[in-house]
Design a protein around this motif. Sequence first.
Motif, PDB file in Angstrom:
ATOM      1  N   ASP B 544       7.991 -37.331  46.979  1.00 12.57           N
ATOM      2  CA  ASP B 544       9.154 -36.537  45.172  1.00 12.57           C
ATOM      3  C   ASP B 544       8.606 -35.889  44.127  1.00 12.57           C
ATOM      4  O   ASP B 544       8.412 -34.949  43.577  1.00 12.57           O
ATOM      5  N   TRP B 545       7.298 -36.953  43.522  1.00 15.27           N
ATOM      6  CA  TRP B 545       6.463 -36.255  42.602  1.00 15.27           C
ATOM      7  C   TRP B 545       5.916 -34.752  43.002  1.00 15.27           C
ATOM      8  O   TRP B 545       6.163 -33.945  41.648  1.00 15.27           O
ATOM      9  N   LEU B 546       5.611 -34.503  44.315  1.00 14.87           N
ATOM     10  CA  LEU B 546       4.797 -33.352  44.119  1.00 14.87           C
ATOM     11  C   LEU B 546       5.838 -32.281  44.743  1.00 14.87           C
ATOM     12  O   LEU B 546       5.921 -30.998  44.188  1.00 14.87           O
ATOM     13  N   TYR B 547       6.851 -33.022  45.064  1.00 12.67           N
ATOM     14  CA  TYR B 547       8.226 -32.038  45.354  1.00 12.67           C
ATOM     15  C   TYR B 547       8.958 -30.925  43.671  1.00 12.67           C
ATOM     16  O   TYR B 547       9.544 -30.432  44.031  1.00 12.67           O
ATOM     17  N   ALA B 548       9.005 -32.327  43.249  1.00 17.96           N
ATOM     18  CA  ALA B 548       9.478 -32.220  41.860  1.00 17.96           C
ATOM     19  C   ALA B 548       8.103 -30.694  41.117  1.00 17.96           C
ATOM     20  O   ALA B 548       9.181 -30.581  40.450  1.00 17.96           O
ATOM     21  N   ARG B 549       7.734 -31.060  41.406  1.00 16.78           N
ATOM     22  CA  ARG B 549       6.833 -30.469  40.488  1.00 16.78           C
ATOM     23  C   ARG B 549       6.174 -28.740  40.967  1.00 16.78           C
ATOM     24  O   ARG B 549       6.045 -28.214  40.323  1.00 16.78           O
ATOM     25  N   LEU B 550       6.271 -29.231  42.242  1.00 17.41           N
ATOM     26  CA  LEU B 550       6.509 -27.309  43.430  1.00 17.41           C
ATOM     27  C   LEU B 550       7.496 -26.994  43.420  1.00 17.41           C
ATOM     28  O   LEU B 550       7.731 -25.431  42.822  1.00 17.41           O
ATOM     29  N   PHE B 551       8.630 -27.308  43.508  1.00 16.19           N
ATOM     30  CA  PHE B 551       9.991 -26.726  43.364  1.00 16.19           C
ATOM     31  C   PHE B 551      11.024 -27.022  42.224  1.00 16.19           C
ATOM     32  O   PHE B 551      11.655 -26.004  41.655  1.00 16.19           O
ATOM     33  N   GLU B 552      10.969 -28.192  41.877  1.00 15.55           N
ATOM     34  CA  GLU B 552      12.961 -28.485  41.396  1.00 15.55           C
ATOM     35  C   GLU B 552      11.612 -27.619  39.712  1.00 15.55           C
ATOM     36  O   GLU B 552      12.545 -27.294  38.908  1.00 15.55           O
ATOM     37  N   GLN B 553      10.704 -27.796  39.209  1.00 14.85           N
ATOM     38  CA  GLN B 553      10.869 -27.727  37.782  1.00 14.85           C
ATOM     39  C   GLN B 553      10.344 -26.169  37.716  1.00 14.85           C
ATOM     40  O   GLN B 553      10.897 -25.329  36.702  1.00 14.85           O
TER      41      GLN B 553
END
Lengths: 104, 615
Positions: B544-553
């Motif tokens: 979740d942390w990774l995807y938040a940085r890769l895609f969400e942010q």
Amino acid sequence: MNAVSIPLEHVMALAATLFLIGLAGVLVRRNLIFLLMSLEIMMNACGLAFIAAGARWGAADGQIMYMLILALAAAEVAVALGLLLQLERRLGSLDIDAASELRG
Amino acid sequence: MEALWLIPLLPLLGFVTLLVTEGRLPAVLVAMIGAGSVGLAALAAAPVTLDFLQQGPGTVFAQPLWVWIDVAGFSPDITLYLDGLSLAMVWVITGVGFLIHLYATGYMAGDPGYSRFFAYMNLFVFAMLMLVLADDLLVLYLGWEGVGLCSYLLIGFFHDEPANGYAARKAFVVTRVGDTAMALGLFLLFRELGTLDIQSVLSAATTTWPDGSTTVTVAALLILGGAVGKSAQLPLQTWLPDAMAGPTPVSALIHAATMVTAGVYLVARVHDLFLLSPLAQSALIGVGLATLFMAACAALVQRDIKRILAYSTMSQIGYMFFALGVGAWSAAVFHLMTHAFFKALLFLSAGSVILALHHEQDIFRMGGLWRRLPLPFAGMLVGAAALAALPFTSGFYSKDAILLASAAAPGGLWLWAAASLAALVTALYSARLIFVVFFGPPGSAAGPDDGSNNAMRGPLVVLSLLALGGGWFGLAPPAAVLPDGGVSHGHGGWLAWVTGAVPLLGVGLGYLLFYRWRERTAALVSGAAAQTLRRFWQAGWGFDWLYARLFEQPFTALARLNRRDVVDVPFVLTAALLRIGHQLAADGQNGRLRWYLANMAAGLALLLIIVLGAA
């Protein structure tokens, strides 16, 4: 009929002067009556130029054009006097700038 | 067998009835319609199955209903297609589905959304049946998206809580990523083969494409993408733990027994494409093994009972993908079926525990419940035993079949070792679940008040029997469809002994770690490094942390950048230019006769100058 003819340039200069005087009158006067009078002057300047040119080349076209201008001037005066009366009745003045309701 | 069309129709009728009455029916009637329609569908499946078995396991029955669209040679028809594979799926959906519906009539009693709940559940069962009975990939896709919609609606069922809505959106969006890949795969198949009829596609694929051709690999990988999204495998697995926000029967039906295994069904259904592409098969193995191991470790450290089961589901589906990859097709479907039994049982038992403790889900606040909640305890014990694959439970047969088949595959000893290691972790977290919840020191949770009724007890008993004895079902019908020709139990040698012993070892280890030496274990993991690892695993390996940085942010940053609509600049500029021009022209139009005249004269003079100057 071999009198001393007036050179064409002089007549043209007079016509141009008359035309400019008329134009200046149209541009600076605000009273509609003076406007119409200035217009008459401009038309007569044109007429003079036609006559002079017609005489210079010995063609009748110039005189015919002058008669057309005369007829036009008569018609114009008839219409314009009617407009003038309406203007006086509606606006209470003859100031042409007062009739500017068609501004964009 | 002519009654096939009744099977999906009945849940659809149930859904429509509940929909148009808008919750005005009394609860008893809602329960009868909601659970009854699925039960009747299961009843309708019985004569179909009898006919089917009489004609032998290789039977194929297609029932054309109508042509959906007919456009320029593209005419997907709504045809129900029944073979051994879809028959097994129909039974999982209607049989296990009915038990879960029955349980839900008790579990959801008193909820203001009682009717809405059963409407969604019935729609789900209908969509899932369409998925498995579809003869055409487009119809399959219809069911595929239908179950996705129901999953979204039911995860967010308690929509007063914003977090539940967030979980529902997350599930929808993440699975949509996979679905997009699958849609692209279908486009590719249609462009290359000109049809989406499954049987035609498979036969055309084998004749058109040589082994390992790029096109078939791309198509298989795109379809695998869809399966990965729906089945919560790496790298699209992040939605499943959050999906536990839904009511527990939903978790049992959709996020354990049926919908999440749709990916496995899909791959098994189009197995010819994967047989043609060694790369896609390797991808199956890779995805399966990675998910299997990752999710098992994550399950080992969760505190929330439903999240443990969610990660465990992910891990078990990883086994199925792994089995598909190593060519143990029928073992994968076998495991799908036994998993549906025991995981539904685990979820429903967990639901009973949660209800008895007034919605407490933290296992460390439970403790010592075995004497006070005997039936949920028994159900959970049986389910966990099957999950850990203890000998002679249903999970034992299916998981053994997978492990032994992996050993027989090329390079198999390593695959077998990795999968067996994960089986050890599986047994370990199953043991942890049982020992902490039922034998641990009594926790701080209120209760237990056994709030269950007969509607909830019955399904637990039946599912317990299925989870214990489900392994004795021969799996002949699906095996006749799949290329490997069935599950063989008869492997001998040391490998079989080790495979059988691994779960016992895991449970023994779990007994020591989580019961006997509880304090010592607690001291052992209190170190800084162990705590960091625990947090890392508890957060599901930080995806979740990774995807938040890769895609969400990046996406939100882009949105913030574009808040004033950067792309609109040319249009806004054009409009401004026109407005300035308009202002200029409007100012000239001031209504003054003399101004017009002066301009006219000036223009004329200008013209004269130009003309005379040019002459």
